[in-house]
Design a protein around this motif. Structure first.
Motif, PDB file in Angstrom:
ATOM      1  N   ARG A 782       0.839  -1.209   0.000  1.00 42.06           N
ATOM      2  CA  ARG A 782       0.000   0.000   0.000  1.00 42.06           C
ATOM      3  C   ARG A 782       0.868   1.251   0.000  1.00 42.06           C
ATOM      4  O   ARG A 782       0.583   2.230  -0.695  1.00 42.06           O
ATOM      5  N   ALA A 783       1.964   1.244   0.770  1.00 43.54           N
ATOM      6  CA  ALA A 783       2.845   2.409   0.853  1.00 43.54           C
ATOM      7  C   ALA A 783       3.479   2.723  -0.490  1.00 43.54           C
ATOM      8  O   ALA A 783       3.568   3.892  -0.900  1.00 43.54           O
ATOM      9  N   VAL A 784       3.929   1.680  -1.217  1.00 41.85           N
ATOM     10  CA  VAL A 784       4.525   1.910  -2.531  1.00 41.85           C
ATOM     11  C   VAL A 784       3.467   2.457  -3.502  1.00 41.85           C
ATOM     12  O   VAL A 784       3.728   3.364  -4.301  1.00 41.85           O
ATOM     13  N   GLY A 785       2.248   1.895  -3.433  1.00 41.87           N
ATOM     14  CA  GLY A 785       1.175   2.399  -4.288  1.00 41.87           C
ATOM     15  C   GLY A 785       0.864   3.860  -4.016  1.00 41.87           C
ATOM     16  O   GLY A 785       0.655   4.651  -4.943  1.00 41.87           O
ATOM     17  N   LEU A 786       0.854   4.229  -2.724  1.00 40.95           N
ATOM     18  CA  LEU A 786       0.601   5.640  -2.385  1.00 40.95           C
ATOM     19  C   LEU A 786       1.720   6.531  -2.896  1.00 40.95           C
ATOM     20  O   LEU A 786       1.482   7.669  -3.314  1.00 40.95           O
ATOM     21  N   ALA A 787       2.959   6.047  -2.851  1.00 43.61           N
ATOM     22  CA  ALA A 787       4.073   6.836  -3.372  1.00 43.61           C
ATOM     23  C   ALA A 787       3.931   7.037  -4.875  1.00 43.61           C
ATOM     24  O   ALA A 787       4.154   8.143  -5.400  1.00 43.61           O
TER      25      ALA A 787
END
Length: 916
Positions: A782-787
């Motif tokens: 999720r964190a990579v997607g948000l980035a």
């Protein structure tokens, strides 16, 4: 911010005619609005919520004959004559009758009226005729004033030879400020400084012309605003003075950076963009600090002062906007000619150290001595500040040849200074059975109070429901003793309420002025806390330091106290008063301290930003190579100072010249403000920012840039050094020249607080491809997607999305990349993905689709399939994040993707590709 301004600068450079015509159209539109909406300026001061203002409001309802503005004229008999002689008395009585017919005059009081006393001097050498108008001074037209002059001039011709008349009073106590040739001297000096700075006649006129357009827009807009707001006549002069000074300086900073880059061989368009992105960022921040200071004037809760602050703030905001748009546009016109006359190559002259480098070298070698010397010197300059007295303007500060000033001086000479500032005691007497007796009793009570010279009038109105006592103090309207008398009269309120049953209020223009001064004094502390506190936070955001903003705030206090000390020495002690054409020493306009505090704080932070931001830039760049040591920090102070001193010196000289030009022949109300700003700029720029600041920075060393880690995490980042612009240039060919990748990441790391959620992530995605990012911990994917969607800041590594490098271009990415965070509600999943795809986005990030029920997954797949077909199979790129790669593969296969990239984005990354 820097990347946005970089793009704006390049666009403006490529389209100079559009930008120039746009601003000229704005200027013309505002000019047309000013011509059609102008209602004129108002020099009447009011302060809602005070006793004096409430008293005036009460009088306007019950005793309108004495509630409006007033005027008076004095008749002084020739030597040896008495003003009571028929040769004087008869023409004066005829004039009183003629004045009653002047439009707007509600009443005229003859000095020979049996109901009044004190209107004829004790020695019968002078007499005063008082006039009352129906409205405020704004309601009295220029034609009405001219009619008064005609009547009084006719009287002067009828009086015996040697007699003297002068028209004055509240109506004529102030004069509208005007622009004189002296103010143009400041502009000429600014032009000369720009020519010397740029070594180019073409480039020298650029900041000046841009500033004049900005000032024209703001002043014409201010004239148009008089249709809806009450604007004092001093307001446009303050806006002119401030807008012109900062407008020249802001354009200067951008143009100077552009010229330096051109001389280093940079392409003109690239240079214009970089100058706007770097120096322009500092301009925006500096402008914000000035805006905060000016808007903070509203803390005094005085309408005319709030209007003044807003008007000046608008002028500064326009100066910022026109600097970051029109400056690069005009640079697009001049192109390579902006280089100017190049300095001689170093090989043709003996190597030598410039003055700025020698100066900062001396200061940083002896930081303790420098600090002590500057602090003691400024302390001595601040010594007279205790004698600074404040009041509202009156005719006593007008030029000596002004008729109202002549009348003021003659009245003081023959009747006493208090006659120029009478007070009114008023209250409702409807319950009294003997109104006349009551007013006589009040008259006796008031005359017994120390500081009261006499009671000129004590009478009820025609309906006997309101009474007034007109009090003549022993001292003038701007004398501190008069303020004490007002407080003493108010101290008797409860006593007179018990004895006479009357709720009495002390009012009149003099009392209003005293209330305004008291309100301003009470507002200084909250105003200072607001302005300094908020700017302290902004400086922490910019410099990522606690000590730098603390030092900036404390050194500002030295500058402001020294500036006030110089003003006190001139206007209270009389030092240099004749040289500066000060008409009369004594109290200065009451709102000078709060206005100067606000404006000077913003301008002081301008120099702080332009100097210290370059020091920080050098410290960060050198520290990455050599380590963040004390030696590196001190060297950065020296190199940063040497690189920015030339342009800061030019900016300070220009500001000083503009402000100083308003002092010799300027408006009497604006003169102390202009002097304080001119002196404050000189002190702050040359003694504080360019002497004391480098010394203190050298003492602090690397500790100057210290900030607690927890505070650094919660504060947002403001790229004032233009690091994002530099990073974009360095990575212009990454991931490879001519790359068409929609998503590119190398060694990407995303962290939340102190927890690394994903690291070492390397991705490439071409248009139309599909990616699945998974991990055992769903938070990592999720964190990579948000980035990728621009909603999270990468903590390390490289990431480019749709050609835009993050985090510098995060704002663009957020606006153009869709994001759908799917929760437990399967019924809303398809709607969330559809919302994320709105606006024709070609890249969408979806989190949580793998955890949906099969039916909901089918609906999401249908939405993606429809969106893909609406564009084309090679245009829509999808990123799915979650923990179940198989479910994600099925969804993408149903949506029409044949090949899917799978990435495990855990802390130990792996990469593999699966064909579905």
């Amino acid at each position: 911010m820097s990347t946005l301004l970089y793009s704006l600068g390049r666009w403006s450079y490529r389209h100079p005619w559009r930008v120039l015509l746009g601003w000229l159209l704005i200027l013309a539109a505002v000019g047309g609005a000013a011509a059609g909406l102008n209602k004129g300026f108002d020099n009447a001061f009011s302060i809602p919520g005070t006793e004096a203002q409430e008293g005036l409001s009460q009088l306007s309802r019950t005793f309108p004959q004495v509630s409006g503005t007033s005027a008076q004229f004095i008749v002084v008999a020739a030597d040896g004559d008495d003003v009571t002689d028929a040769a004087y008395r008869d023409p004066i009585e005829d004039t009183v009758a003629a004045l009653e017919d002047v439009p707007g005059v509600s009443s005229v009081t003859s000095p020979f009226d049996e109901m009044v006393t004190g209107m004829v001097s004790d020695d019968d050498s002078a007499a005063i005729v008082r006039l009352q108008f129906e409205g405020t001074m704004t309601d009295v037209t220029a034609d009405d004033k001219e009619s008064l002059h005609v009547v009084v001039d006719d009287l002067a011709e009828q009086l015996p030879e040697g007699a003297q008349t002068a028209l004055g009073g509240e109506l004529f106590a102030t004069e509208l400020p005007t622009i004189t040739l002296t103010e143009a001297v400041g502009v000429i000096i600014a032009l000369l400084v720009l020519i010397i700075t740029f070594r180019s006649f073409v480039l020298a006129g650029l900041p000046l012309g841009i500033a004049l357009i900005g000032v024209g827009v703001s002043l014409l807009g201010l004239v148009a605003s008089t249709q809806w707001a009450t604007v004092s006549a001093t307001t446009p002069m303050l806006a002119l003075m401030l807008g012109l000074a900062v407008g020249i300086d802001y354009s200067l900073f951008i143009a100077a950076r552009h010229q330096d880059q051109l001389r280093e061989g940079m392409d003109p368009e690239e240079s214009a963009g970089r100058a706007t992105g770097t120096a322009g960022s500092a301009v925006v921040f500096a402008g914000v600090t000035v805006l905060i200071a000016l808007i903070g004037l509203g803390f005094a809760n005085i309408p005319f002062l709030t209007t003044m602050g807003i008007a000046a703030a608008v002028a500064v905001a326009i100066a910022v906007m026109i600097a970051v748009t029109l400056t690069p546009a005009v640079l697009g016109f001049v192109k390579h000619r902006a280089i100017g006359r190049m300095p001689k190559p170093k090989k043709e002259r003996a190597p030598r150290t410039g003055f700025a480098a020698r100066w900062v070298g001396m200061v940083t070698r002896h930081p303790v001595v420098t600090t002590v010397a500057v602090v003691l010197g400024l302390g001595l300059m601040a010594a007279p500040v205790g004698s600074l007295a404040l009041s509202l303007p009156n005719a006593g500060v007008l030029p000596k040849d002004n008729e109202a000033r002549i009348g003021f001086d003659l009245t003081s000479e023959h009747f006493g200074a208090g006659f120029n500032g009478p007070l009114i005691l008023t209250g409702t007497i409807v319950t009294s059975t003997d109104p006349l007796g009551l007013m006589n009793d009040l008259k006796d009570e008031v005359e017994a109070i120390d500081g009261v010279k006499e009671v000129a009038l004590a009478t009820p109105n025609e309906t006997a429901d309101t009474g007034i006592v007109q009090i003549v103090p022993e001292t003038g309207p701007d004398d501190p003793a008069t303020s004490e008398l007002v407080r003493e009269l108010r101290a008797h309120h409860d006593e007179w309420l018990d004895e006479y049953g009357i709720d009495l209020k002390v009012t009149g223009s003099t009392a209003v002025g005293i209330d305004i001064s008291d309100r301003l004094g009470g507002a200084l502390v909250p105003f200072g806390i607001f302005v300094v506190g908020l700017s302290f936070i902004l400086l922490m955001i910019v410099f990522r330091s606690v000590w730098v903003p603390l030092k900036a705030a404390l050194t500002y206090l030295l500058s402001i106290l020294a500036a006030f000390g110089v003003v006190a020495a001139v206007f209270s002690w009389g030092w240099g008063a004749d040289l500066l054409h000060v008409a009369r020493t004594g109290p200065i306009i009451a709102f000078m301290p709060i206005v100067v505090m606000g404006v000077l704080f913003g301008l002081a932070m301008d120099y702080e930003v332009f100097l210290v931001s370059r020091m920080r830039e050098d410290y960060v760049h050198a520290g990455r190579k050599k380590g963040f040591t004390r030696d590196v920090a001190v060297d950065a102070v020296r190199t940063g100072f040497a690189a920015s001193a030339r342009v800061v010196t030019a900016a300070a000289v220009i500001m000083f010249a503009v402000f100083a030009a308003f002092v010799p022949e300027g408006d009497s109300n604006l003169k102390p403000i202009a002097l304080a700003l001119a002196v404050g700029i000189a002190i702050d720029a040359f003694l504080v920012r360019m002497t004391l600041v480098p010394a203190v920075m050298a003492l602090l060393g690397e500790k100057a840039w210290w900030m607690p880690r927890w505070l650094d995490r919660i504060l947002p980042h403001f790229d004032i050094e233009g690091e994002a612009v530099e990073r974009e240039r360095a990575l212009a060919d990454w991931p490879e020249p001519g790359s068409t990748a929609v998503i590119a990441a190398d060694d990407l790391e995303v962290a939340a607080e102190d927890t690394v959620l994903a690291s070492g992530v390397t991705l490439r995605a071409e248009p139309g491809e599909a990616l699945v990012l998974t991990s055992a911990d769903p938070r990592s994917a999720r964190a990579v997607g948000l980035a990728i969607a621009g909603r999270a800041i990468p903590s390390d590594g490289l990431l480019r999305v749709s050609g835009h490098l993050l985090p510098g271009r995060a704002a663009w990415v957020r606006a153009h990349v869709g994001l759908a965070l799917l929760g437990a509600e399967s019924a809303t999943a398809a709607r969330a993905v559809r919302d994320a795809l709105r606006g024709g986005t070609r890249l969408v990030v979806v989190h949580g689709a793998d955890a949906l029920e099969p039916a909901a997954r089918d609906q999401v797949a249908a939405v993606l399939r429809d969106a893909r077909h609406a564009l084309s199979p090679t245009e829509l790129t999808v990123v799915l994040t979650g923990s179940d790669p198989r479910a994600a593969q099925i969804l993408l296969s149903d949506a029409g993707w044949d090949a899917v990239q799978l990435h495990d984005v855990a802390a130990a990354p792996t990469h593999f590709e699966v064909n579905v």
